[in-house]
Motif scaffolding. Sequence first.
Motif, PDB file in Angstrom:
ATOM      1  N   ILE A 238     -15.266  26.795 -11.809  1.00 61.12           N
ATOM      2  CA  ILE A 238     -15.517  27.389 -10.488  1.00 61.12           C
ATOM      3  C   ILE A 238     -16.302  28.675 -10.681  1.00 61.12           C
ATOM      4  O   ILE A 238     -16.159  29.370 -11.696  1.00 61.12           O
ATOM      5  N   ASN A 239     -17.127  28.993  -9.706  1.00 59.94           N
ATOM      6  CA  ASN A 239     -17.905  30.221  -9.683  1.00 59.94           C
ATOM      7  C   ASN A 239     -17.507  30.975  -8.421  1.00 59.94           C
ATOM      8  O   ASN A 239     -17.909  30.609  -7.309  1.00 59.94           O
ATOM      9  N   VAL A 240     -16.693  32.024  -8.605  1.00 61.46           N
ATOM     10  CA  VAL A 240     -16.136  32.732  -7.463  1.00 61.46           C
ATOM     11  C   VAL A 240     -17.215  33.510  -6.729  1.00 61.46           C
ATOM     12  O   VAL A 240     -17.235  33.556  -5.491  1.00 61.46           O
ATOM     13  N   LEU A 241     -18.140  34.142  -7.439  1.00 58.43           N
ATOM     14  CA  LEU A 241     -19.146  34.967  -6.788  1.00 58.43           C
ATOM     15  C   LEU A 241     -20.072  34.125  -5.913  1.00 58.43           C
ATOM     16  O   LEU A 241     -20.410  34.503  -4.784  1.00 58.43           O
ATOM     17  N   GLU A 242     -20.513  32.958  -6.410  1.00 64.47           N
ATOM     18  CA  GLU A 242     -21.401  32.090  -5.636  1.00 64.47           C
ATOM     19  C   GLU A 242     -20.631  31.104  -4.763  1.00 64.47           C
ATOM     20  O   GLU A 242     -21.256  30.378  -3.976  1.00 64.47           O
ATOM     21  N   GLU A 243     -19.307  31.049  -4.918  1.00 60.06           N
ATOM     22  CA  GLU A 243     -18.457  30.136  -4.156  1.00 60.06           C
ATOM     23  C   GLU A 243     -18.916  28.694  -4.336  1.00 60.06           C
ATOM     24  O   GLU A 243     -19.094  27.941  -3.376  1.00 60.06           O
ATOM     25  N   ARG A 244     -19.097  28.304  -5.598  1.00 55.17           N
ATOM     26  CA  ARG A 244     -19.502  26.954  -5.948  1.00 55.17           C
ATOM     27  C   ARG A 244     -18.546  26.412  -7.005  1.00 55.17           C
ATOM     28  O   ARG A 244     -17.916  27.174  -7.748  1.00 55.17           O
ATOM     29  N   VAL A 245     -18.476  25.066  -7.072  1.00 54.02           N
ATOM     30  CA  VAL A 245     -17.605  24.404  -8.044  1.00 54.02           C
ATOM     31  C   VAL A 245     -18.419  23.402  -8.847  1.00 54.02           C
ATOM     32  O   VAL A 245     -19.390  22.814  -8.331  1.00 54.02           O
ATOM     33  N   ARG A 246     -18.047  23.197 -10.076  1.00 54.09           N
ATOM     34  CA  ARG A 246     -18.671  22.177 -10.929  1.00 54.09           C
ATOM     35  C   ARG A 246     -17.677  21.033 -11.074  1.00 54.09           C
ATOM     36  O   ARG A 246     -16.559  21.229 -11.564  1.00 54.09           O
TER      37      ARG A 246
END
Length: 443
Positions: A238-246
Amino acid sequence: MAMVVRVRFKRASKLYDFDPNGLELHTGMSVVTETARGVELGECMSGVMEMPDENIVSPLKPIIRIATEQDLAIQRRNEQYEKDAFDIALERIADHKLEMKLVDVEYAFDHSKIIFYFTANGRVDFRMLVKNLAGIFKTRIELRQIGVRDEAKMLGGIGPCGRPICCRSFLGDFTPVSIKMAKEQNLSLNPTKISGLCDRLMCCLKYEQDQYETTRKRMPRVGREIITPDGVGTINAINVLEERVRVRIAVGDSFELRDYAIDDCLRPAQDAQSAAPHPEKPEGGEKPEKGRRPERGEKPEKGERGERAERRQEGGARRERPRPESGDERKPRRGDKPPRRGGQGDRPEQQGQAPRRPEARPWPADRQEMAPEAERSSAEPNLRQAEEAAILFEETETSVQTIDLIAEEPAAQEKTVEAPVQARQNAAEEIEFAEGDEPEDLL
């Protein structure tokens, strides 16, 4: 509401509220104020403003005057005195061989006292040092021990980011920082990368912590399943700053990692809730009827176990063991006490028997010769019998024989008492027969 003005006395220090005392003050103006430490020179960080009474720390100290050129000259002269006092204090610390590090020196505006700030690993006995410094400067001396974070704030420096450290630039107070913040921000837990010049966790870890906590509540955890536009997959990162998930998605016989925005994905629970039909609400705002609750007097129906127990009680009560009558004998058990002799429960009158004679006490050992021959001869077997009965009673296996011997003991004692009486009667008859005439049966 009260009128206040905010003043600070050092660079990046805490702000204090003062009473403007009717003066027109603006940001950046130097003022002379009255504080708990005496008269000091400070800098206004705001203009005159209103503040609720709940936020004011009373009593408010007044501002004496706006600083003049003479006041500013005194301040510059005090800064030069501080440098000289620092060098003198270093020499005296080395002379006294004290394990302490001098950090800063501060002169009061009116020369009423000098404050020396230092750091040390433990407590330091600096009484002789204070006496020596007081003799040199002829004023009041104070030594204050501070921590490593305050030391970095006083000295300043360049942080790992390449900028001046925050506590020296703009931070007024230190906020608590924990290692949990570094974990939630996916930072390396290497101490050299998350520590500042003070060898403590960097203060900047607190800046984005609130944003991380708010965003993490909206995002699923790593390893959970999630529904993406391309199908169901497992979250890999997860990427909290960009609010994206892989997400790891199955494509044919292999797997692929694809990135999605968190708003384009759904959790399985959310998808099931959105697909499930909502129950229709009754008209008029009426609530649906609930199941009838049993009243207090009613009892729940009995189950299979309850019927089985009731049948068992109706078929017959528990079999009671027949109690032994007074004349019946019971087999002794392990741990039973021997029956008492002469007790209230063992009296023959209570059992419907004739009262027995008192037991014959044996003669003392030193008076055995004075006892009649019949009593001596009968007492010895009686004593031996009692000893054998006591020995047999202690053994568990022969407890039945012990009860029989004790039951026969009263009869043996009666015989022992009657033996000397019968002997005397027989002796009297022999004497009468010898002295009188021959009996008629012999003629």
